[in-house]
Design an enzyme around this catalytic site. Structure first.
Site, short mmCIF file in Angstrom:
data_model
loop_
_atom_site.label_atom_id
_atom_site.label_comp_id
_atom_site.label_asym_id
_atom_site.label_seq_id
_atom_site.Cartn_x
_atom_site.Cartn_y
_atom_site.Cartn_z
N CYS A 84 0.83 -1.22 0.00
CA CYS A 84 0.00 0.00 0.00
C CYS A 84 0.86 1.26 0.00
O CYS A 84 0.33 2.37 -0.08
CB CYS A 84 -0.94 0.00 1.20
SG CYS A 84 -1.96 -1.47 1.27
N HIS A 333 -9.28 3.72 -0.98
CA HIS A 333 -7.90 3.22 -0.88
C HIS A 333 -7.57 2.28 -2.04
O HIS A 333 -7.47 1.06 -1.85
CB HIS A 333 -7.74 2.53 0.48
CG HIS A 333 -6.38 2.01 0.77
ND1 HIS A 333 -5.22 2.55 0.23
CD2 HIS A 333 -5.96 0.96 1.56
CE1 HIS A 333 -4.17 1.87 0.68
NE2 HIS A 333 -4.59 0.90 1.47
N1 COA Z 1 -16.69 1.64 4.74
C1 COA Z 1 -17.94 2.09 4.62
N2 COA Z 1 -18.87 1.51 3.80
C2 COA Z 1 -18.46 0.45 3.08
C3 COA Z 1 -17.15 -0.04 3.14
C4 COA Z 1 -16.24 0.58 4.02
N3 COA Z 1 -14.99 0.13 4.13
N4 COA Z 1 -17.03 -1.11 2.30
C5 COA Z 1 -18.23 -1.23 1.70
N5 COA Z 1 -19.09 -0.32 2.19
C6 COA Z 1 -20.51 -0.15 1.86
C7 COA Z 1 -20.78 -0.19 0.38
O1 COA Z 1 -20.79 1.12 -0.15
C8 COA Z 1 -22.14 -0.82 0.34
O2 COA Z 1 -23.11 0.16 0.69
P1 COA Z 1 -24.57 0.19 0.01
O3 COA Z 1 -25.20 -1.12 0.40
O4 COA Z 1 -25.22 1.39 0.60
O5 COA Z 1 -24.31 0.28 -1.46
C9 COA Z 1 -22.13 -1.83 1.48
O6 COA Z 1 -21.14 -1.32 2.39
C10 COA Z 1 -21.73 -3.21 1.05
O7 COA Z 1 -20.59 -3.12 0.23
P2 COA Z 1 -19.78 -4.36 -0.29
O8 COA Z 1 -18.91 -3.88 -1.41
O9 COA Z 1 -20.69 -5.53 -0.55
O10 COA Z 1 -18.86 -4.70 0.96
P3 COA Z 1 -17.93 -5.93 1.13
O11 COA Z 1 -18.49 -6.78 2.22
O12 COA Z 1 -17.66 -6.61 -0.17
O13 COA Z 1 -16.57 -5.28 1.65
C11 COA Z 1 -15.03 -4.92 3.42
C12 COA Z 1 -16.45 -4.69 2.91
C13 COA Z 1 -14.88 -4.23 4.74
C14 COA Z 1 -14.77 -6.43 3.60
C15 COA Z 1 -14.03 -4.34 2.37
O14 COA Z 1 -14.27 -2.98 2.21
C16 COA Z 1 -12.58 -4.56 2.77
O15 COA Z 1 -12.04 -5.67 2.60
N6 COA Z 1 -11.91 -3.53 3.25
C17 COA Z 1 -10.50 -3.62 3.65
C18 COA Z 1 -9.59 -3.42 2.46
C19 COA Z 1 -8.16 -3.66 2.82
O16 COA Z 1 -7.83 -4.56 3.57
N7 COA Z 1 -7.27 -2.85 2.28
C20 COA Z 1 -5.84 -2.97 2.54
C21 COA Z 1 -5.53 -2.30 3.81
S1 COA Z 1 -3.94 -2.70 4.46
#
Ligand code: COA
Length: 386
Positions: A84, A333
């Site tokens: 990252c 991100h």
């Molecule tokens: N913060 C706020 N809202 C979020 C979000 C987040 N991080 N991720 C998704 N959403 C929202 C979406 O906009 C969607 O909203 P809606 O229903 O109003 O359209 C809803 O949550 C579902 O989204 P979806 O894409 O199905 O979520 P997901 O379950 O596939 O993913 C996480 C959610 C948390 C698992 C994913 O964002 C993730 O893996 N984040 C971490 C990424 C990471 O590790 N990066 C590297 C860092 S070192």
């Protein structure tokens, strides 16, 4: 060292994008050149920061791909990967090349297209940036790794999760003023309490999202800056440091030594202290990471970053505004783009072009970009050109 300035900046809107990896990278790069009033023929080298296009979109060898799409066929182009922190690592490679006198003007691009793979696969691809043999292969994902840090912090300093909520609420609020942000949605403690648990104690709103996006800067030697249209933003100092990929090798889980070392080097080189920093764009891949960053950078003492965010000290009107852009949490991100985007956002601030998210009177800004769970950290300190 030769003085260096940023004279062109641009970023795409983060989130799920229609455009492909190459379209996003080219869009940001062309807009940065346009911003500087530069012609592609003035670019002497391209440095591209990206994490894993080979797995996300089945495309490797992406630096010459983007160079040729930009019409830069004869310039050297190289890809930098540091998880990252790939974007800021590409930025520092451009800095070294100018400092060494090899070039006067280089283009830095950061890009990632992450939304083409299903979420389980995306999580697994990201986990390749941790120690696969010892930790990721047995199930330690990034949300899991930062959840361990959050638990360790809460236990050590006797905190409940209220401070994590405060980070998420602040950054969602800040992103409301950022047209490039993925989320334009205020959130409340009730929203957070109702949201899905990802890795206890981290829930949905503690996590940065999965995003597509790109950012670019045109970096030049100060002695040629007057060839370009925009007032330059000066690179005052930088630092980079490394640490173990594996968490089990760390002495504690409540701070990132690489961030402390990188910050120490950057402050020393810039000849400034913590109190001189007017705002910071820090790597809040998870809410706990922002609080640890504010302590590692010296804004607050150990264990005090949590109370500081609750007291509003890191808000836009606080003692040290942190992530006025909305941060990774709410701006998004796209991992390879993030480090470059932090520099773009800081440059907007220092030019006084940050619109609703402007920190009045900002003269010196700091960026803090982390790779993995702290194995890489790059800190830059930027200021208005003299
Ligand atoms: N913060 C706020 N809202 C979020 C979000 C987040 N991080 N991720 C998704 N959403 C929202 C979406 O906009 C969607 O909203 P809606 O229903 O109003 O359209 C809803 O949550 C579902 O989204 P979806 O894409 O199905 O979520 P997901 O379950 O596939 O993913 C996480 C959610 C948390 C698992 C994913 O964002 C993730 O893996 N984040 C971490 C990424 C990471 O590790 N990066 C590297 C860092 S070192």
């Amino acid at each position: 060292m030769r003085a260096i300035e940023i004279v062109g900046i641009a970023e795409t809107k983060f989130g799920k994008a229609e455009g492909s990896f190459r379209e996003l990278a080219v869009q940001a790069a062309q807009a940065a050149l346009e911003d500087a009033g530069a012609h592609p023929a003035q670019v002497e080298a391209l440095f591209l920061g990206t994490f894993s296009p080979g797995t996300f979109i089945k495309q490797e060898h992406v630096a010459p791909l983007i160079a040729s799409e930009l019409g830069l066929n004869n310039v050297p182009s190289s890809r930098l990967e540091n998880a990252c922190a790939s974007g800021s690592t590409a930025f520092l490679s451009g800095v070294m090349a100018i400092a060494a006198g090899a070039y006067d003007a280089v283009l830095i691009v950061g890009a990632e297209k992450m939304t083409s793979t299903p979420i389980g696969e995306t999580t697994s691809i990201l986990a390749e940036a941790a120690d696969w043999e010892n930790e990721s292969s047995v199930g330690l994902t990034f949300p899991g790794a930062y959840a361990l840090m959050a638990r360790a912090y809460m236990h050590k300093y006797g905190k409940d999760r209220a401070f994590l909520d405060a980070v998420a609420i602040k950054n969602h609020h800040n992103a409301m003023g950022n047209p490039y942000a993925q989320f334009h949605r205020e959130i409340t403690r009730e929203d957070i309490a109702k949201s899905v648990m990802i890795a206890d104690p981290l829930n949905l709103y503690d996590c940065s999202p999965v995003s597509d996006g790109a950012a670019a800067v045109l970096l030049v030697a100060s002695d040629v800056a007057d060839r370009f249209d925009k007032p330059g933003i000066r690179l005052l100092g930088f630092g980079q440091a490394s640490d173990s990929l594996a968490l089990y090798k760390r002495e504690n889980l409540t701070s990132l030594p690489a961030a402390q070392h990188a910050a120490e080097r950057a402050y020393k080189m810039a000849g400034v202290g913590v109190d001189d920093i007017d705002f910071a764009e820090v790597h809040d891949c998870f809410t706990i990471a922002e609080v640890m960053a504010t302590e590692d950078l010296g804004f607050f003492g150990k264990g005090e970053g949590s109370d500081a965010v609750l007291a509003g000290a890191t808000g836009r009107d606080g003692k040290i505004p942190v992530n006025p852009s909305g941060g990774l949490k709410a701006k998004g991100h796209p991992v390879g783009a993030t480090g470059v985007s932090q520099i773009v956002e800081s440059s907007f601030q220092l030019r006084g072009e940050a619109g609703e998210r402007q920190i009045e009177g900002a003269e010196i800004g700091l960026t803090h970009n982390v790779g993995g769970s702290g194995a890489t950290c790059v800190v830059t300190i930027l200021g208005k050109a003299e």
